[in-house]
Motif scaffolding. Structure first.
Motif, PDB file in Angstrom:
ATOM      1  N   GLU A 199       0.950  13.558   8.107  1.00 20.85           N
ATOM      2  CA  GLU A 199      -0.502  13.495   8.212  1.00 20.85           C
ATOM      3  C   GLU A 199      -1.140  14.871   8.392  1.00 20.85           C
ATOM      4  OE1 GLU A 199      -3.985  11.331  10.942  1.00 20.85           O
ATOM      5  OE2 GLU A 199      -1.867  10.916  11.292  1.00 20.85           O
TER       6      GLU A 199
ATOM      7  N   ALA B 270       1.135   3.906  -3.213  1.00 18.88           N
ATOM      8  CA  ALA B 270       0.747   5.300  -3.001  1.00 18.88           C
ATOM      9  C   ALA B 270       1.930   6.252  -3.149  1.00 18.88           C
ATOM     10  CB  ALA B 270       0.122   5.457  -1.615  1.00 18.88           C
TER      11      ALA B 270
ATOM     12  N   ARG C 284       4.612   6.443  -1.243  1.00 17.55           N
ATOM     13  CA  ARG C 284       4.992   6.985   0.055  1.00 17.55           C
ATOM     14  C   ARG C 284       6.488   7.277   0.133  1.00 17.55           C
ATOM     15  NH1 ARG C 284       0.095   8.537   1.085  1.00 17.55           N
ATOM     16  NH2 ARG C 284      -1.372   6.864   1.493  1.00 17.55           N
TER      17      ARG C 284
ATOM     18  N   ARG D 103       0.832  -1.201   0.000  1.00 20.34           N
ATOM     19  CA  ARG D 103       0.000   0.000   0.000  1.00 20.34           C
ATOM     20  C   ARG D 103       0.867   1.252   0.000  1.00 20.34           C
ATOM     21  NH1 ARG D 103      -2.636  -1.081   4.282  1.00 20.34           N
ATOM     22  NH2 ARG D 103      -1.939   0.487   5.767  1.00 20.34           N
ATOM     23  N   ALA D 104       1.934   1.229   0.769  1.00 17.07           N
ATOM     24  CA  ALA D 104       2.829   2.380   0.831  1.00 17.07           C
ATOM     25  C   ALA D 104       3.523   2.617  -0.502  1.00 17.07           C
ATOM     26  CB  ALA D 104       3.873   2.167   1.932  1.00 17.07           C
TER      27      ALA D 104
ATOM     28  N   GLN E   6      -1.032   5.909   6.822  1.00 15.29           N
ATOM     29  CA  GLN E   6      -0.234   6.182   5.630  1.00 15.29           C
ATOM     30  C   GLN E   6       1.223   5.836   5.938  1.00 15.29           C
ATOM     31  OE1 GLN E   6      -0.991  10.296   4.611  1.00 15.29           O
ATOM     32  NE2 GLN E   6      -2.978   9.819   3.717  1.00 15.29           N
TER      33      GLN E   6
END
Length: 217
Positions: free
Chosen positions: A191, A27, A29, A23-24, A67
């Protein structure tokens, strides 16, 4: 130990960690890299053990973020003492980047930002493509000879440095923050976009061992 090495529980844990890492990455990240090789030989055995525990805490904290960062351990070729102590934390099941080379041998130098309390520049924002480097060192002695250690490592390899914007928020009576405190501050800022809140809400600054070294403004 921070992680219970039960064989039957590893697959589920690893699947969850792999999902977090995927997921990181998907995205885009920010990468947070721990430079282990530059300091492993300079630490005492107790400091090496504490460093391994810090990495375990950082890994666990990152997994719980909505996140998460893309974590990486760098300089493993020169960090055998740390790697040996990480075995107690089941680090081989961690889903993150592992690199034998140091950060400057892994990513383009222009993408690296080496975090140092002694840097002249302040980390005002986190840019897309930045690789934020945290020095993998624990300083139990809190001695003057280690002041500027991370900055010296970075400058020796022509890597730009930056310090967290702590002025006016908190003073730290120690040569450096713990790796966990730095990661928490970065995560909070990613964040909220608010450095003051990011620093004040970092749990590690309100708990031992950092609590006794900080003075809030």
């Amino acid at each position: 130990a921070l992680f219970v090495c039960l064989r039957q529980r590893q697959p589920r844990r690893q699947r969850r960690a792999a999902a977090v890492a995927a997921r990181a990455e998907a995205a885009g990240r920010t990468v947070v890299a721990f430079d282990l090789g530059s300091y492993a030989s300079a630490m005492t055995d107790a400091e090496v053990g504490a460093m391994a525990r810090q990495l375990g805490l950082c890994y666990g904290y990152n997994r719980g973020l909505p996140q998460p960062f893309r974590l990486a351990l760098c300089g493993l070729r020169d960090a055998a003492p740390v790697a040996a102590r990480l075995e107690a934390h089941c680090w081989r099941s961690w889903v993150l980047g592992r690199h034998e080379e140091p950060p400057w041998g892994t990513w383009p130098a222009a993408s690296l930002v080496y975090l140092s309390a002694d840097a002249e520049a302040t980390l005002d924002r986190i840019e897309a493509g930045d690789v934020l480097v945290i020095g993998g060192v624990v300083d139990h002695a809190n001695v003057a000879s280690r002041v500027g250690l991370a900055r010296g490592v970075a400058e020796a390899h022509a890597v730009r440095t930056a310090r967290l914007p702590l002025d006016g928020i908190v003073s730290v009576r120690k040569t450096s923050l713990t790796c966990l405190a730095v990661l928490q501050i970065l995560a909070n800022f990613a964040e909220s976009g608010d450095w003051a809140a990011a620093v004040r809400e970092a749990p590690a600054l309100h708990c031992a061992p950092m609590r006794k070294y900080v003075v809030w403004h």
